[in-house]
Scaffold this motif. Structure first.
Motif, PDB file in Angstrom:
ATOM      1  N   VAL A  37       2.345   4.748  -6.202  1.00 38.88           N
ATOM      2  CA  VAL A  37       2.429   4.041  -4.934  1.00 38.88           C
ATOM      3  C   VAL A  37       2.464   5.017  -3.678  1.00 38.88           C
ATOM      4  O   VAL A  37       3.493   5.749  -3.775  1.00 38.88           O
ATOM      5  CB  VAL A  37       3.390   3.018  -4.918  1.00 38.88           C
ATOM      6  N   GLY A  38       1.413   5.076  -2.919  1.00 35.79           N
ATOM      7  CA  GLY A  38       1.648   6.252  -1.937  1.00 35.79           C
ATOM      8  C   GLY A  38       0.464   6.054  -0.819  1.00 35.79           C
ATOM      9  O   GLY A  38      -0.542   5.029  -1.200  1.00 35.79           O
ATOM     10  N   HIS A  39       0.145   7.012  -0.157  1.00 32.35           N
ATOM     11  CA  HIS A  39      -0.979   7.536   0.729  1.00 32.35           C
ATOM     12  C   HIS A  39      -1.685   8.859   0.329  1.00 32.35           C
ATOM     13  O   HIS A  39      -0.967   9.647   0.142  1.00 32.35           O
ATOM     14  CB  HIS A  39      -0.615   7.178   2.267  1.00 32.35           C
ATOM     15  N   TYR A  65       1.973   2.775   2.660  1.00 29.19           N
ATOM     16  CA  TYR A  65       2.841   3.355   1.541  1.00 29.19           C
ATOM     17  C   TYR A  65       3.052   4.796   1.663  1.00 29.19           C
ATOM     18  O   TYR A  65       3.361   5.463   0.645  1.00 29.19           O
ATOM     19  CB  TYR A  65       2.458   2.846   0.178  1.00 29.19           C
ATOM     20  N   VAL A  68       7.577   5.249   0.789  1.00 30.65           N
ATOM     21  CA  VAL A  68       7.633   4.096   0.206  1.00 30.65           C
ATOM     22  C   VAL A  68       9.118   3.699   0.114  1.00 30.65           C
ATOM     23  O   VAL A  68      10.103   4.481   0.042  1.00 30.65           O
ATOM     24  CB  VAL A  68       7.239   4.365  -1.410  1.00 30.65           C
ATOM     25  N   THR A  72       9.160  -2.204   0.032  1.00 30.29           N
ATOM     26  CA  THR A  72       7.696  -2.268  -0.231  1.00 30.29           C
ATOM     27  C   THR A  72       7.159  -1.931  -1.597  1.00 30.29           C
ATOM     28  O   THR A  72       6.233  -2.710  -2.104  1.00 30.29           O
ATOM     29  CB  THR A  72       7.006  -1.325   0.794  1.00 30.29           C
ATOM     30  N   ILE A  73       7.911  -1.514  -2.329  1.00 28.29           N
ATOM     31  CA  ILE A  73       7.369  -1.199  -3.917  1.00 28.29           C
ATOM     32  C   ILE A  73       7.930  -2.146  -4.793  1.00 28.29           C
ATOM     33  O   ILE A  73       7.164  -2.569  -5.826  1.00 28.29           O
ATOM     34  CB  ILE A  73       7.985   0.354  -4.230  1.00 28.29           C
ATOM     35  N   ASN A 170      -1.103  -5.337  -1.815  1.00 34.29           N
ATOM     36  CA  ASN A 170      -0.566  -4.695  -0.405  1.00 34.29           C
ATOM     37  C   ASN A 170       0.264  -6.036   0.001  1.00 34.29           C
ATOM     38  O   ASN A 170      -0.397  -6.898   0.588  1.00 34.29           O
ATOM     39  CB  ASN A 170      -1.740  -4.485   0.654  1.00 34.29           C
ATOM     40  N   LYS A 172       3.037  -5.005   2.026  1.00 36.21           N
ATOM     41  CA  LYS A 172       3.609  -4.601   3.370  1.00 36.21           C
ATOM     42  C   LYS A 172       2.583  -4.987   4.415  1.00 36.21           C
ATOM     43  O   LYS A 172       1.304  -4.906   4.521  1.00 36.21           O
ATOM     44  CB  LYS A 172       3.712  -2.945   3.423  1.00 36.21           C
TER      45      LYS A 172
END
Length: 173
Positions: A37-39, A65, A68, A72-73, A170, A172
């Motif tokens: 999970v990230g960007h 994300y 994180v 959110t996770i 998603n 968040k």
């Protein structure tokens, strides 16, 4: 039996604890799925797909994300958790932040600081500030494990090329 490893990104690289967690997961099952999970994490996902034992890399890539948080996770892990019997992550600040929340939402026990995996339901962890070890057996249908990174060797890249699957989750706002 199915195993999910939750990878942690630190400064656009995988945390060192993730590599040890992959090794621990291989003691349970040789076909591991990994959640990332990230960007802007496609390069990291590609790197993860090369590790021995990784069957699939699940990626939630969204600007929301980039940093994180447990808030959110946790919903993401809970959303996909029913497909797994074991969910592992490193026993570090990242894992200790969100896994208790996942355990509460799933109403299962969290086994922290696992230093040895005996079988699919039996684990060893330190107690009394590391002066003794407890063997813990869980009868929960889902095992949530925080893996002590120093107890397992770091996984190495292999000639693997696991598929990468984007998840459209998603939570968040």
């Amino acid at each position: 039996m199915s195993v999910l490893v939750i990878a942690e990104i630190q400064h656009q690289t995988l945390s060192s604890g993730t590599f040890s967690t992959l090794t621990a997961a291989k003691e349970l099952l040789n076909d591991i799925e990994v959640l990332l999970v990230g960007h802007n994490c496609q390069a990291i996902a590609q790197s993860l797909s090369k590790f021995e034992g990784v069957k699939k890399v699940l990626v939630v890539d969204n600007p929301a994300y980039e940093h994180v948080l447990a808030e959110t996770i946790s919903p993401i892990v809970v959303e996909i958790s029913n497909a797994y019997t074991h969910i592992l992550t490193a026993s570090d600040t990242f894992g200790k932040n969100f896994m208790p929340r996942v355990a509460a939402l799933k109403d299962v026990m969290l086994i922290s600081d696992v230093t040895k995996i005996i079988d699919e339901k039996t684990f060893v962890r330190p107690i009394y500030a590391g002066n003794a070890f407890a063997t813990v057996e869980s009868s929960d249908s889902m095992k949530l494990l925080l893996i002590r990174a120093t107890a397992f060797d770091k996984a190495q890249e292999a000639a693997n090329n696991a598929p990468i699957e984007a998840l459209a989750l998603n939570f968040k706002e």
